[in-house]
Scaffold this active site. Structure first.
Site, PDB file in Angstrom:
ATOM      1  N   GLU A 234       0.876  -1.187   0.000  1.00  0.00           N
ATOM      2  CA  GLU A 234       0.000   0.000   0.000  1.00  0.00           C
ATOM      3  C   GLU A 234       0.903   1.223   0.000  1.00  0.00           C
ATOM      4  O   GLU A 234       1.527   1.537   1.015  1.00  0.00           O
ATOM      5  CB  GLU A 234      -0.859   0.033   1.277  1.00  0.00           C
ATOM      6  CG  GLU A 234      -1.828  -1.121   1.428  1.00  0.00           C
ATOM      7  CD  GLU A 234      -3.033  -0.990   0.529  1.00  0.00           C
ATOM      8  OE1 GLU A 234      -3.213   0.067  -0.100  1.00  0.00           O
ATOM      9  OE2 GLU A 234      -3.789  -1.961   0.445  1.00  0.00           O
ATOM     10  N   CYS A 268      -2.270   9.455   2.342  1.00  0.00           N
ATOM     11  CA  CYS A 268      -2.014   8.797   1.059  1.00  0.00           C
ATOM     12  C   CYS A 268      -3.174   9.062   0.110  1.00  0.00           C
ATOM     13  O   CYS A 268      -3.001   9.090  -1.098  1.00  0.00           O
ATOM     14  CB  CYS A 268      -1.806   7.305   1.259  1.00  0.00           C
ATOM     15  SG  CYS A 268      -3.094   6.519   2.217  1.00  0.00           S
TER      16      CYS A 268
HETATM   17  P1  NDP Z   1       8.459   4.972   4.300  1.00  0.00           P
HETATM   18  O1  NDP Z   1       8.385   4.187   3.055  1.00  0.00           O
HETATM   19  O2  NDP Z   1       9.620   5.838   4.535  1.00  0.00           O
HETATM   20  O3  NDP Z   1       8.399   3.998   5.573  1.00  0.00           O
HETATM   21  C1  NDP Z   1       7.331   3.100   5.776  1.00  0.00           C
HETATM   22  C2  NDP Z   1       7.764   2.051   6.783  1.00  0.00           C
HETATM   23  O4  NDP Z   1       8.782   1.236   6.190  1.00  0.00           O
HETATM   24  C3  NDP Z   1       8.375   2.620   8.053  1.00  0.00           C
HETATM   25  O5  NDP Z   1       8.010   1.814   9.154  1.00  0.00           O
HETATM   26  C4  NDP Z   1       9.860   2.506   7.767  1.00  0.00           C
HETATM   27  O6  NDP Z   1      10.630   2.468   8.928  1.00  0.00           O
HETATM   28  C5  NDP Z   1       9.912   1.183   7.054  1.00  0.00           C
HETATM   29  N1  NDP Z   1      11.113   0.983   6.236  1.00  0.00           N
HETATM   30  C6  NDP Z   1      12.003   1.894   5.782  1.00  0.00           C
HETATM   31  N2  NDP Z   1      12.972   1.285   5.040  1.00  0.00           N
HETATM   32  C7  NDP Z   1      12.672  -0.036   5.024  1.00  0.00           C
HETATM   33  C8  NDP Z   1      13.264  -1.176   4.415  1.00  0.00           C
HETATM   34  N3  NDP Z   1      14.351  -1.095   3.660  1.00  0.00           N
HETATM   35  N4  NDP Z   1      12.673  -2.374   4.600  1.00  0.00           N
HETATM   36  C9  NDP Z   1      11.548  -2.492   5.328  1.00  0.00           C
HETATM   37  N5  NDP Z   1      10.938  -1.438   5.941  1.00  0.00           N
HETATM   38  C10 NDP Z   1      11.496  -0.230   5.782  1.00  0.00           C
HETATM   39  O7  NDP Z   1       7.095   5.755   4.375  1.00  0.00           O
HETATM   40  P2  NDP Z   1       6.674   6.851   5.430  1.00  0.00           P
HETATM   41  O8  NDP Z   1       6.725   6.297   6.818  1.00  0.00           O
HETATM   42  O9  NDP Z   1       7.437   8.084   5.109  1.00  0.00           O
HETATM   43  O10 NDP Z   1       5.119   7.037   5.089  1.00  0.00           O
HETATM   44  C11 NDP Z   1       4.672   7.906   4.125  1.00  0.00           C
HETATM   45  C12 NDP Z   1       4.301   7.166   2.862  1.00  0.00           C
HETATM   46  O11 NDP Z   1       3.328   6.192   3.153  1.00  0.00           O
HETATM   47  C13 NDP Z   1       3.673   8.054   1.829  1.00  0.00           C
HETATM   48  O12 NDP Z   1       4.193   7.787   0.549  1.00  0.00           O
HETATM   49  C14 NDP Z   1       2.202   7.672   1.879  1.00  0.00           C
HETATM   50  O13 NDP Z   1       1.506   7.947   0.720  1.00  0.00           O
HETATM   51  C15 NDP Z   1       2.295   6.237   2.183  1.00  0.00           C
HETATM   52  N6  NDP Z   1       1.040   5.767   2.752  1.00  0.00           N
HETATM   53  C16 NDP Z   1       0.253   4.899   2.037  1.00  0.00           C
HETATM   54  C17 NDP Z   1      -0.962   4.496   2.535  1.00  0.00           C
HETATM   55  C18 NDP Z   1      -1.823   3.519   1.799  1.00  0.00           C
HETATM   56  O14 NDP Z   1      -2.662   2.903   2.438  1.00  0.00           O
HETATM   57  N7  NDP Z   1      -1.694   3.328   0.506  1.00  0.00           N
HETATM   58  C19 NDP Z   1      -1.465   4.972   3.821  1.00  0.00           C
HETATM   59  C20 NDP Z   1      -0.572   5.848   4.485  1.00  0.00           C
HETATM   60  C21 NDP Z   1       0.643   6.219   3.953  1.00  0.00           C
HETATM   61  P3  NDP Z   1      11.281   3.826   9.506  1.00  0.00           P
HETATM   62  O15 NDP Z   1      10.192   4.832   9.618  1.00  0.00           O
HETATM   63  O16 NDP Z   1      11.768   3.385  10.815  1.00  0.00           O
HETATM   64  O17 NDP Z   1      12.349   4.233   8.518  1.00  0.00           O
END
Ligand code: NDP
Length: 489
Positions: A234, A268
């Protein structure tokens, strides 16, 4: 060696919210091993047992809503009102998943068809076992709950990795769940940075549900490919609103502003672009501008929405807005000067070139581009003109559903914005760079299961052809019968 720790901070004051362990790969693997044992116990509780516990969890959330809303507001920076709204829809999703799991997933009979009428055919949806959930910071309860509630209701144990920006909220959820399910660690939270999430993707969980950015989603999928672990992805969006000539313009302007600025635009499914048919463009814009001027960002209840959660996101907003203005966009409300970290006031831009970052890339801030188009066909074409395809909105009194069906998006609101979030029966997810797979609704329950089909022979077949002892006559009769039926139109 002592476990490394990290802190989360209040975006508004910079104060520390709490300290959390940075779980390494060994700690993640250990959590997944514990979850395996818990998963067996949880599965054996059956649908009714799990429903009771999940209702208990929802009761915890409902009873302690003010406390959790305050923690979300503190750690994420959003307003208390936005946090409450987030919890209202989260509780509803949880209750829906608990109430509908049995009906959706239990074994059911299917018609066996013409070839084997002697067969009792059935299908059921069994839990995977352990589901890993990786969540973002923008809705630290609602977004992961779309996976957690549905995975749990389907009979899985869950290991949840919240964003490094919102670990306190993640920990709160696991502790509240443990109050109603004290016997086994059915919902565990692991904390840390991206590496902890990467370790979860490699840990051998039976399915991984990721919510976050498209770039990270690709990395997670690549890691899961190593072990053929199935994924739900997502990701972000660049959602558009289409305003037709027969739209209710007051309602459309209201929804565009709310859809764009709710949660500081960090949604999102936030509306980031509006395509408005020429004949109603000026009326729409004047209504939108009037409303946007009444809305301000602020902390501690001082604004209609709160702070930006991360400094990096503010940099992205600034880049998009400055680039748009440099390329000739007209700032109808606000402009680069509206960016006053950690707050960003509403920014409405017109005449932004269609290939600008503010139109093509996810801005994730309280900004909206408004574009005049000749007709709804052009509006739909432009709405569909980014690599994303998460959600959208259409305003038209007569043609709403028809236009909605033409949007390349997983979910669309008609004559409203974002309302699909409040309908738990509706499956949610995107296409293209917005990802794939579905959470919410019956599809969301099935997403966390493996389909299990059984063909039980009740009596001997009328024509025994699945044996080397078959007669020529049996096969000839079957072939002739199928050819006869197959020719029918
Ligand atoms: P990120 O992609 O930066 O991070 C998402 C999660 O992935 C965090 O828990 C992060 O940890 C973790 N993560 C980071 N690197 C890795 C890796 N290499 N392997 C596995 N996990 C990893 O997104 P954001 O937190 O910045 O969220 C914003 C984004 O989420 C926006 O693009 C938004 O549109 C999307 N979003 C989508 C939704 C949907 O339902 N379609 C709903 C809400 C948001 P850490 O934070 O510790 O780096």
């Amino acid at each position: 060696m002592a476990t490394a720790m990290f802190s989360s901070y209040e975006p508004v004051s910079g104060k520390v919210v709490g300290e959390f362990p940075v779980h390494d790969a060994d700690a993640v693997d250990a959590a997944v091993s514990r979850a395996r044992v818990a998963a067996t116990w949880w599965r054996e509780l059956g649908f009714a047992g799990r429903r009771d516990r999940l209702r208990g969890f929802s009761a915890q959330l409902a009873k302690r809503l003010p406390e959790l809303a305050a923690l979300i507001a503190q750690e994420n920076g959003k307003s208390d009102d936005d946090a409450r709204l987030e919890l209202v829809v989260s509780i509803d999703q949880l209750r829906w998943a608990a109430a509908h799991a049995e009906r959706t997933l239990r074994r059911r009979s299917l018609a066996p068809g013409i070839l084997l009428p002697n067969t009792a055919a059935s299908v059921e949806y069994q839990p995977y076992g352990v589901v890993g959930v990786i969540g973002p910071w923008n809705y630290p309860v609602f977004t992961p709950m779309g996976s957690i509630a549905y995975a749990l209701a389907a009979g899985n144990a869950v290991v949840f990795k919240p964003s490094e920006y919102t670990p306190a909220v993640g920990r709160w959820l696991a502790e509240a769940f443990a109050k109603v399910v004290p016997e086994q660690p059915v919902l565990q939270v692991i904390t840390g940075y991206g590496e902890t999430g990467a370790a979860l993707a490699r840990s051998g969980v039976d399915k991984l549900a990721f919510t976050g950015s498209t770039a990270t989603g690709k990395r997670v999928m690549a890691a899961c490919a190593e072990t053929l672990t199935p994924v739900v992805i997502e990701c972000g969006g660049k959602d558009a609103m289409v305003v037709a000539e027969d739209a209710d313009l007051d309602a459309a302007a209201d929804a565009a502003l709310f859809g764009g600025c709710f949660n500081s635009g960090q949604s999102c499914v936030g509306i980031e672009r509006a395509y408005v048919v020429e004949s109603v463009y000026d009326d729409f814009v004047s209504r939108l501008v009037e409303r946007a001027r009444e809305v301000h960002a602020g902390g501690n209840g001082a604004g209609r929405y709160g702070a930006m959660t991360t400094p990096e996101q503010i940099d992205i907003i600034r880049r998009h807005v400055e680039d748009a203005v440099a390329r000739g966009a007209q700032a109808l409300v606000g402009g680069p000067e509206s960016i006053r970290p950690p707050f960003v006031e509403p920014i409405i831009l017109a005449d932004v070139p269609e290939d600008a970052a503010a139109v093509q890339e996810e801005t994730f801030g309280p900004t909206l581009t408004v574009t005049r188009v000749s007709d709804v066909d052009s509006a739909i074409e432009r709405a569909n003109g980014t690599p994303y395809g998460l959600a959208g909105s259409v305003f038209s009194r007569e043609r709403g559903e028809e236009l909605a069906r033409r949007m390349r998006a997983g979910v669309v609101s008609v004559n409203a914005a974002l309302t699909f979030m409040g309908v738990p029966a509706l499956p949610f997810g995107g296409v293209g760079d917005s990802g794939f797979g579905r959470i919410h609704g019956a599809d969301g329950l099935r997403e966390f299961t493996r389909t299990h089909a059984v063909a039980r022979q009740r009596v001997a077949p009328p024509l025994a052809v699945m044996t080397f002892r078959r007669t020529d006559r049996a096969l000839r009769t079957l072939v002739a019968g199928v050819r006869l039926v197959g020719r029918r139109r």
